[in-house]
Enzyme design. Structure first.
Site, mmCIF file in Angstrom:
data_model
loop_
_atom_site.group_PDB
_atom_site.id
_atom_site.type_symbol
_atom_site.label_atom_id
_atom_site.label_comp_id
_atom_site.label_asym_id
_atom_site.label_seq_id
_atom_site.Cartn_x
_atom_site.Cartn_y
_atom_site.Cartn_z
ATOM 1 C CE LYS A 76 -3.934 -2.544 2.110
ATOM 2 N NZ LYS A 76 -4.660 -2.711 3.528
ATOM 3 C CD GLN A 120 -3.599 -4.481 6.430
ATOM 4 O OE1 GLN A 120 -3.693 -3.357 6.121
ATOM 5 N NE2 GLN A 120 -4.070 -5.541 5.787
ATOM 6 C CG ASP A 143 -9.634 0.146 5.780
ATOM 7 O OD1 ASP A 143 -9.613 -0.241 4.645
ATOM 8 O OD2 ASP A 143 -8.785 -0.208 6.814
HETATM 9 N N1 GUN Z 1 -7.145 -6.754 6.214
HETATM 10 C C1 GUN Z 1 -7.610 -7.303 5.095
HETATM 11 N N2 GUN Z 1 -8.236 -6.447 4.111
HETATM 12 C C2 GUN Z 1 -7.938 -5.401 4.750
HETATM 13 C C3 GUN Z 1 -8.575 -3.884 4.444
HETATM 14 O O1 GUN Z 1 -9.161 -3.773 3.426
HETATM 15 N N3 GUN Z 1 -8.234 -2.977 5.112
HETATM 16 C C4 GUN Z 1 -7.897 -3.109 6.508
HETATM 17 N N4 GUN Z 1 -7.511 -2.084 7.180
HETATM 18 N N5 GUN Z 1 -7.441 -4.525 6.741
HETATM 19 C C5 GUN Z 1 -7.480 -5.559 6.070
#
Ligand code: GUN
Length: 317
Positions: A76, A120, A143
């Site tokens: 990311k 995350q 998110d």
């Molecule tokens: N863990 C798995 N997918 C995601 C996501 O899209 N965002 C976040 N913050 N954690 C994740």
């Protein structure tokens, strides 16, 4: 002589087709890498045209050293940099308390130079994921996991930040020419991150699918899944969707990213989805691979949401 000529022509026709779209026996592989790259280029172009005094900024919070989380957050950050988005990484120890995590979120919420916050998941079990997500300011919650943004999505309010994986799947369907209006969509999995927002998005006006959600307590999943025109597997278990559960000509979206041991790779594992790809692919019209399907779209949509948050903060929307 003539049948041979026919075979040669058929070969060239198939070759031409397979150059246009990668094909399995009969299905088109939806190329999430290519589609996400196109979106990222669009975002980079838009951002470079804005000419603002500061760049967008996304703050990542990672708790602990879970290898998958380390790798996702790294990716990311890399993609953000490629687009021109600044990223800040906050790594907290596995043992961090809820108060310490809250305090970091509060600091980032109050920082006018931070447009977007991503925590995350999964978090260690002693931390409350729901309270943590709800603590992020709605206009920085890229998110889309907070109660505010899920509420906006439910109300079809344009202020909603939509969770990145479901938003990425809708974008994949649109850009691959998959009709959703009036079609039967079955979502397997009811998680906050994928299943629930996915169902809300698919039934939203303009997308207009007829939606059914299956989960671990659903009875006769095979009968339900085999009615799906669009089947979305978001379970997190390899081989959950087998060929007998898939209708001929369905579009299958595989959200699973499962690490299975492998002695053929340097890392000692390989990635597989939730779908028995080898046997399902020949039955469907379109299918996403793992890796290279939904995964890169999640990142592209995070960048899309971050740019949207930035534009709001800079009063450009
Ligand atoms: N863990 C798995 N997918 C995601 C996501 O899209 N965002 C976040 N913050 N954690 C994740």
């Amino acid at each position: 002589m003539r049948p041979r000529l026919g075979r040669v022509l058929l070969f060239f026709a198939l070759f031409a087709l397979s150059n246009k779209h990668r094909m399995t026996n009969m299905s088109e592989i939806i190329d999430g890498n290519a589609i996400s790259k196109a979106i990222e280029q669009e975002l980079a172009g838009e951002l470079s045209g804005l000419n603002m005094p500061r760049r967008p900024c996304v703050a990542f919070i990672r708790v602990g050293e879970d290898p998958a989380s380390v790798s996702y957050v790294k990716k990311k950050g890399r993609v953000a940099g490629e687009i021109g988005i600044e990223s800040r990484l906050h790594v907290l120890p596995e043992s961090v308390s809820q108060q310490e995590l809250n305090s970091l979120i509060d600091t980032l919420n109050a920082d006018d130079n931070v447009d977007a916050i991503l925590i995350q998941a999964p978090l260690p079990p002693h931390l409350n994921e729901r309270d943590t997500f709800n603590r992020v300011r709605a206009d920085k919650d890229v998110d889309g996991f907070s109660n505010a943004n899920l509420g906006f999505l439910c109300q079809e309010d344009s202020r909603a930040f939509v969770a990145c994986t479901p938003a990425g799947i809708i974008e994949l369907l649109k850009r691959s020419g998959v009709e959703t209006k009036g079609r039967k969509a079955v979502v397997v999995g009811r998680s906050l991150i994928v299943g629930k927002p996915m169902a809300l998005l698919l039934m939203k006006k303009g997308i207009d699918a007829t939606v059914c959600v299956c989960h671990s307590k659903s009875q006769d999943m095979k009968a339900i899944c085999s009615q799906a025109d669009i089947l979305i597997a978001a379970v997190g278990r390899p081989m959950t969707i087998t060929a007998d559960m898939v209708k001929e000509g369905a579009c299958v979206i595989d959200v699973g990213i499962n690490r299975v041991p492998s002695d053929k790779t340097k890392s000692g594992y390989r990635l597989v989805g939730d779908v028995d790809f080898e046997n399902v692919a020949p039955k469907c019209s379109k299918i996403t691979p793992v890796p290279g399907g939904v995964g890169p779209m999640t990142v592209a949509m995070l960048m899309h949401n971050t740019l949207a948050a930035y534009k709001r903060h800079m009063n450009l929307l």
